[in-house]
Design a protein around this motif. Structure first.
Motif, short mmCIF file in Angstrom:
data_model
loop_
_atom_site.label_atom_id
_atom_site.label_comp_id
_atom_site.label_asym_id
_atom_site.label_seq_id
_atom_site.Cartn_x
_atom_site.Cartn_y
_atom_site.Cartn_z
N SER A 82 43.07 29.95 42.63
CA SER A 82 42.56 30.81 41.84
C SER A 82 42.51 30.48 40.48
O SER A 82 41.39 30.94 39.69
N ARG A 110 41.20 42.26 35.25
CA ARG A 110 41.04 42.29 36.64
C ARG A 110 41.60 40.75 37.19
O ARG A 110 42.43 40.72 37.96
N HIS A 111 41.03 39.76 36.28
CA HIS A 111 41.66 38.32 36.62
C HIS A 111 43.04 38.31 36.46
O HIS A 111 43.94 37.73 37.38
N ILE A 114 45.22 40.10 39.13
CA ILE A 114 45.27 39.39 40.52
C ILE A 114 46.18 38.22 40.39
O ILE A 114 47.00 38.22 41.24
N VAL A 158 44.15 40.59 50.23
CA VAL A 158 43.19 41.43 49.92
C VAL A 158 42.86 41.36 48.57
O VAL A 158 41.63 41.35 48.04
N ALA A 159 43.92 40.84 47.54
CA ALA A 159 43.49 40.78 46.07
C ALA A 159 42.40 39.43 45.90
O ALA A 159 41.63 39.42 45.12
N ILE A 161 40.20 38.29 48.15
CA ILE A 161 38.80 38.71 48.47
C ILE A 161 38.12 39.30 47.27
O ILE A 161 37.05 38.97 47.24
N TYR A 162 39.01 40.13 46.83
CA TYR A 162 38.26 40.84 45.39
C TYR A 162 38.29 39.87 44.43
O TYR A 162 37.05 39.89 43.72
N PHE A 163 39.18 39.04 44.07
CA PHE A 163 39.02 37.93 43.14
C PHE A 163 37.55 37.08 43.48
O PHE A 163 36.92 37.02 42.42
N HIS A 165 35.01 37.87 45.03
CA HIS A 165 33.98 38.93 44.56
C HIS A 165 33.74 39.10 43.21
O HIS A 165 32.58 39.05 42.51
N ASN A 166 34.99 39.20 42.40
CA ASN A 166 34.68 39.44 40.89
C ASN A 166 34.55 38.20 40.18
O ASN A 166 33.45 38.58 39.04
N GLN A 169 30.58 37.70 40.41
CA GLN A 169 29.88 38.73 39.50
C GLN A 169 30.26 38.18 38.15
O GLN A 169 29.27 38.40 37.26
#
Length: 424
Positions: A82, A110-111, A114, A158-159, A161-163, A165-166, A169
């Motif tokens: 990450s 957000r980063h 996480i 879970v975090a 997977i969101y990371f 995606h984010n 973007q």
């Protein structure tokens, strides 16, 4: 007390934008949770839960060690990956768009959150491992702590997977431009609202008493209420000679006062102004114009050659300039119906020139880009303004753009096309 509060606020505002702030905070929280669970295990919390929900608890010490060790190793690999993705994002944004984007991307909460969740879970699992003995039976094993460690590890997945995606973007130029635009829009609207009662005249400051800043850095924030109170107490007016967001030189003239001030009063004024080594759009809307302009210019460079991105950047610049036209150029702050404080600002003419000078240099050879710039200026020409001279500034920039584009074009058809747009 007010000065202390302002310094604490400025300090927090500065460190909050650092990429390590939230990860450090959450990592320390994970350490505290681990200590709390060790205490609760000594009070027999696992034994009580075992009697009610035995299926949820690990009953063997070797199994608990194996599970937590696997979770720990996987989380360390996940965190390294990450962090590598974040560094790749920053490198790509710097190379393809502009190095000025890095502070905004680094401060993405957000980063940080996480990465902080990863660190907190790793520390929790490490200290939980210390409390496990392989020979312990199921009633003395810290089963509830192990269960929480597994749950936190699942939360990290879970975090992650969101990371993914984010971060996919975040690197898209449309999202970068939109984030810059919204930050600048909020700042500009706040400034426009603060000018509702500031339509006053301010005296000529040419012969006023001058004072140096005594330190260097970017002029980031100012406590106007405290400085207005100082003006009221000293029966004077103050002029800040450097616009907000600009770099202040240590030995340059920074403050002008209508009356002579004591050294303590000058120090009190300086203490209500914060200086930083970097810039953020949230504090200085002018940085948004610089960033978006640099994105457009870099997109039009031969190495990148991405006119689509340049067109998108010009669209956002159009909206920001239209909003800037609703703000006056005076920079006067009123207190009790008296104009006591004035802060130097970058005029609308300077903002438009700085934007157009860069865009003209790199876009004047491209008919499509020139047409886009003309449409922008024509749109701005029809917008309501806070001052009458703003429309004159727009007309002058349009004439300059036409003059340079005609010299750069090889085809007479392109010249006729842009002349038709300008005359509509």
């Amino acid at each position: 007390m007010k000065k202390l509060f302002i310094r604490i606020f400025d300090f927090f505002n500065t460190i909050e934008s650092k990429i390590a702030f939230y990860p450090t905070l959450l990592a320390f929280s994970g350490f505290l949770v681990a200590l709390l669970m060790i205490y609760l295990e000594q009070q027999g919390i696992s034994r009580k839960i075992m009697d009610v929900f035995p299926l949820l608890m690990v009953e063997d010490g070797d199994t608990a060690l194996t599970v937590l060790s696997a979770c720990l190793g996987g989380l360390i690999s996940l965190m390294v990956f990450s962090f590598s993705m974040v560094m790749l994002l920053l490198s790509q944004a710097s190379n393809n768009y502009s190095p000025r984007l890095l502070p905004g991307l680094i401060s993405d909460k957000r980063h940080q959150l996480i990465l902080g969740i990863y660190l907190a879970t790793i520390l929790y699992n490490i200290f939980t491992l210390f409390s496990i003995e392989p020979s312990e039976d199921k009633y003395t094993l810290p089963g509830f702590s192990v269960l929480l460690g597994i749950a936190f590890t699942i939360l990290c997945l879970v975090a992650f997977i969101y990371f993914i995606h984010n971060i996919s973007q975040s690197i898209q130029i449309n999202n970068i431009l939109e984030n810059i635009f919204h930050d600048a829009e909020k700042r500009l609207q706040k400034l426009i609202k603060s000018e509702e009662n500031s339509n006053r005249n301010f005296p000529n400051t040419e012969n006023w008493h001058e004072y140096k800043a005594g330190r260097s850095g970017y002029f980031q924030n100012i406590s106007t209420k405290n400085i207005l109170n100082i003006c009221d107490e000293e029966k004077t007016k103050i002029y800040i000679t450097v616009p907000k967001g600009f770099f202040v030189l240590k030995n340059g003239i920074f403050i002008k006062s209508e009356k002579k001030l004591d050294e303590k009063v000058v120090d009190a004024i300086i203490s209500n102004i914060s200086f930083a080594r970097g810039e953020l759009v949230q504090d200085n809307y002018l940085l948004a114009f610089k960033q978006i302009t640099e994105i457009a210019v870099k997109a039009m460079s031969p190495g990148i050659n991405d006119p689509g991105t340049a067109i998108n950047a010009i669209d956002y610049l159009t909206e920001l300039l239209a909003l800037r036209m609703q703000k006056r150029d005076n920079g006067i702050i009123v207190h009790d119906e008296k104009a006591l404080l004035k802060i130097a600002i970058v005029s609308f003419k300077e903002v438009v020139y700085n934007v157009m000078a860069s865009l003209r240099t790199y876009c004047k050879h491209d008919p499509i880009m020139v047409e886009k710039l003309l449409w922008m200026l024509k749109y701005l020409e029809r917008q309501p303004t806070a001052q009458e001279n703003y429309h004159t500034v727009i007309k002058e920039e349009m004439e300059t753009l036409l003059k340079q584009a005609k010299k750069a074009f090889d085809s007479n058809k392109d010249v006729v096309s842009i002349e038709n747009i300008a005359s509509d």
